[in-house]
Design a protein around this motif. Sequence first.
Motif, mmCIF file in Angstrom:
data_model
loop_
_atom_site.group_PDB
_atom_site.id
_atom_site.type_symbol
_atom_site.label_atom_id
_atom_site.label_comp_id
_atom_site.label_asym_id
_atom_site.label_seq_id
_atom_site.Cartn_x
_atom_site.Cartn_y
_atom_site.Cartn_z
ATOM 1 N N GLY A 124 25.251 4.006 -7.585
ATOM 2 C CA GLY A 124 25.203 3.140 -8.761
ATOM 3 C C GLY A 124 24.003 3.458 -9.635
ATOM 4 O O GLY A 124 24.095 3.413 -10.866
ATOM 5 N N GLU A 125 22.892 3.745 -9.014
ATOM 6 C CA GLU A 125 21.691 4.166 -9.744
ATOM 7 C C GLU A 125 21.324 5.562 -9.254
ATOM 8 O O GLU A 125 20.777 5.738 -8.173
ATOM 9 C CB GLU A 125 20.540 3.196 -9.501
ATOM 10 C CG GLU A 125 19.284 3.550 -10.286
ATOM 11 C CD GLU A 125 18.145 2.567 -10.039
ATOM 12 O OE1 GLU A 125 17.022 2.842 -10.507
ATOM 13 O OE2 GLU A 125 18.370 1.545 -9.366
ATOM 14 N N VAL A 126 21.642 6.554 -10.069
ATOM 15 C CA VAL A 126 21.461 7.942 -9.670
ATOM 16 C C VAL A 126 20.000 8.347 -9.833
ATOM 17 O O VAL A 126 19.351 7.978 -10.820
ATOM 18 C CB VAL A 126 22.361 8.871 -10.500
ATOM 19 C CG1 VAL A 126 22.129 10.331 -10.134
ATOM 20 C CG2 VAL A 126 23.829 8.502 -10.292
ATOM 21 N N LYS A 127 19.466 9.096 -8.852
ATOM 22 C CA LYS A 127 18.096 9.591 -8.905
ATOM 23 C C LYS A 127 18.106 11.057 -9.336
ATOM 24 O O LYS A 127 18.667 11.917 -8.640
ATOM 25 C CB LYS A 127 17.424 9.484 -7.534
ATOM 26 C CG LYS A 127 17.486 8.083 -6.931
ATOM 27 C CD LYS A 127 16.672 7.098 -7.757
ATOM 28 C CE LYS A 127 16.697 5.709 -7.111
ATOM 29 N NZ LYS A 127 15.927 4.724 -7.897
ATOM 30 N N PRO A 128 17.503 11.388 -10.473
ATOM 31 C CA PRO A 128 17.576 12.768 -10.972
ATOM 32 C C PRO A 128 16.888 13.776 -10.049
ATOM 33 O O PRO A 128 17.259 14.946 -10.013
ATOM 34 C CB PRO A 128 16.868 12.693 -12.325
ATOM 35 C CG PRO A 128 16.020 11.459 -12.265
ATOM 36 C CD PRO A 128 16.766 10.503 -11.402
ATOM 37 N N ALA A 129 15.874 13.320 -9.268
ATOM 38 C CA ALA A 129 15.154 14.255 -8.399
ATOM 39 C C ALA A 129 16.040 14.818 -7.300
ATOM 40 O O ALA A 129 15.732 15.877 -6.724
ATOM 41 C CB ALA A 129 13.941 13.562 -7.780
ATOM 42 N N THR A 130 17.164 14.153 -7.013
ATOM 43 C CA THR A 130 18.018 14.637 -5.931
ATOM 44 C C THR A 130 18.740 15.932 -6.288
ATOM 45 O O THR A 130 19.175 16.658 -5.381
ATOM 46 C CB THR A 130 19.061 13.575 -5.553
ATOM 47 O OG1 THR A 130 19.863 13.264 -6.715
ATOM 48 C CG2 THR A 130 18.391 12.301 -5.057
ATOM 49 N N LEU A 131 18.840 16.253 -7.569
ATOM 50 C CA LEU A 131 19.562 17.464 -7.960
ATOM 51 C C LEU A 131 18.854 18.718 -7.441
ATOM 52 O O LEU A 131 19.488 19.602 -6.857
ATOM 53 C CB LEU A 131 19.719 17.521 -9.481
ATOM 54 C CG LEU A 131 20.468 18.754 -10.031
ATOM 55 C CD1 LEU A 131 21.866 18.852 -9.421
ATOM 56 C CD2 LEU A 131 20.531 18.713 -11.555
ATOM 57 N N ASP A 132 17.536 18.802 -7.641
ATOM 58 C CA ASP A 132 16.797 19.965 -7.141
ATOM 59 C C ASP A 132 16.828 20.018 -5.615
ATOM 60 O O ASP A 132 16.851 21.109 -5.028
ATOM 61 C CB ASP A 132 15.347 19.917 -7.630
ATOM 62 C CG ASP A 132 15.228 20.290 -9.104
ATOM 63 O OD1 ASP A 132 16.125 21.013 -9.594
ATOM 64 O OD2 ASP A 132 14.259 19.864 -9.744
ATOM 65 N N LEU A 133 16.822 18.856 -4.967
ATOM 66 C CA LEU A 133 16.887 18.831 -3.511
ATOM 67 C C LEU A 133 18.228 19.368 -3.031
ATOM 68 O O LEU A 133 18.295 20.110 -2.041
ATOM 69 C CB LEU A 133 16.664 17.406 -3.002
ATOM 70 C CG LEU A 133 15.317 16.758 -3.361
ATOM 71 C CD1 LEU A 133 15.282 15.309 -2.878
ATOM 72 C CD2 LEU A 133 14.157 17.542 -2.743
#
Length: 516
Positions: free
Chosen positions: A287-296
């Motif tokens: 529901g609330e996406v964290k942008p830092a997870t993309l690089d991870l």
Amino acid sequence: MSIRVGEVIAVHGTKLVLKIDEQSSKETLFYEGDKYKGVSIREYLSIQRGFRDIICTVEGEFLDESRTEFRDGKQTFVRKVEARPIGYFDQTGFNQGIKFLPMIQDTAHLLSEERIRSIFDREADGDFKIGKMLKEEIAVGLPWKHLFNGHIGIFGNTGSGKSNTLAKLYTVLFDQKLAVIAGKSRFIILDFNGEYGGEQLTSTDNKTLYHLSTQIAPDLDDQTSRFPLAQEEFWELETLALLFQATTNTQRPFLNRVISGKQRFGADPASLETYAKAKFRQSFCAGEVKPATLDLMRTVGKKMGDQLLQNLLSDITWHRNQGRFTYHGAFIDPDGVRYDTHIAPIVETLHAQDVDEFDQLVLRVNLQLIADLNAGYVQFEHIQPLLKRVESSLASLRKVLRISELPPDERLLTVISMRRCNNELKKILPLLFAKHYYNSHKSVVANPPNRTVHLIIDEAHNILSDQSARESETWKDYRLEQFEEIIKEGRKFGMFITLASQRPADISSIESPQVS
């Protein structure tokens, strides 16, 4: 019987004044087949007091010009010497310390060389000789059982002979007492300069040598090019916190969650793949996406070697205003429809069957951070430094460590050469090795100890100096505290440390290790 040379004429506290007979000025005397040194500076005298012989060293001499004596019709000045007590002989042998003092008119006698030798060889094994006194040229023996049954500190300036003294101690020990200590004691040398890789100390038949290097890729078939750690020891909080210098309040709890996940699900070969697929879906459809997870997620895809997933993730971007990920210009909504259609089929091809323990650690750290960010447990900027240290350190660590379930084939002496390791690992690895041997020995030794482990650290200021400005105060304090714990508590478990260093005050400004 011995040669009388004078008598005590004054006692000023622990300072004695003796009137010396004329014949005592000779350099060397012989009496009943024994050799005696005459009265001179730094020689030894025996003063009889009752049934004890008080031993003194001569510290000065002078002529009393106010007093003269006539001998054979000639006028001579009275010769006097100043002496200081150092101990005494009684029925048990020599005892060091000023416990008894002579009185005026007590007679002074010369000491034979054999008597002087007994001062320095008290309680010593007659075979354990490590050298000779520079002035007296008397062989010096040591009580080896008492010496090695404790911590040893060798301190001195550069070039003063610290390394030679250390090498001499253990060379004599292995040469003369090998049959006694074999199977009962183990010795580990942390070698920073590659000085003990040959026939030093003992033959190579009794030695296991690890050549650690961060400069070249290790020979995977050579079991001595990397130090072995058991899997459960590698996946242990203290070990990982040590290797990656984790902070106490945020990064250590994070690593603990990583290890807990490994312990719960690590036995299932497919658990890591299942975990990664679940975290990918959660990251895209939250529901609330964290942008830092993309690089991870990109790091996970790279470590798992999935090129299709890497290409797909490179096409995904973050839309700041909408707070969602986009794929080819379309939002990936929480309903999961677009994820199931375009992304899930590629994510399902993930596999982690061929990753080693080091890559598995990177995967689990990244996946745990994805999970924690989505759950709101941590802030990315608090864990990111740890993440970077893990990724940068593992490149060097995989060159010097191997995870093995087989116990290492180590002999009486183990030499760990870190000459070709970078400075960062030279700070970390000694503490890792110390904890490795300390914990493994403590878990199996009897009470009282029936076996001993001896950790030998030459040039100890390389790792124990609190003056280093290349590391944080927290990490420096942690490192010193760990070694001090071994020094303070290791005696109970039969683990002893030998240190050779330039400045003992650098090791700890609060409480220096108790060494003898």
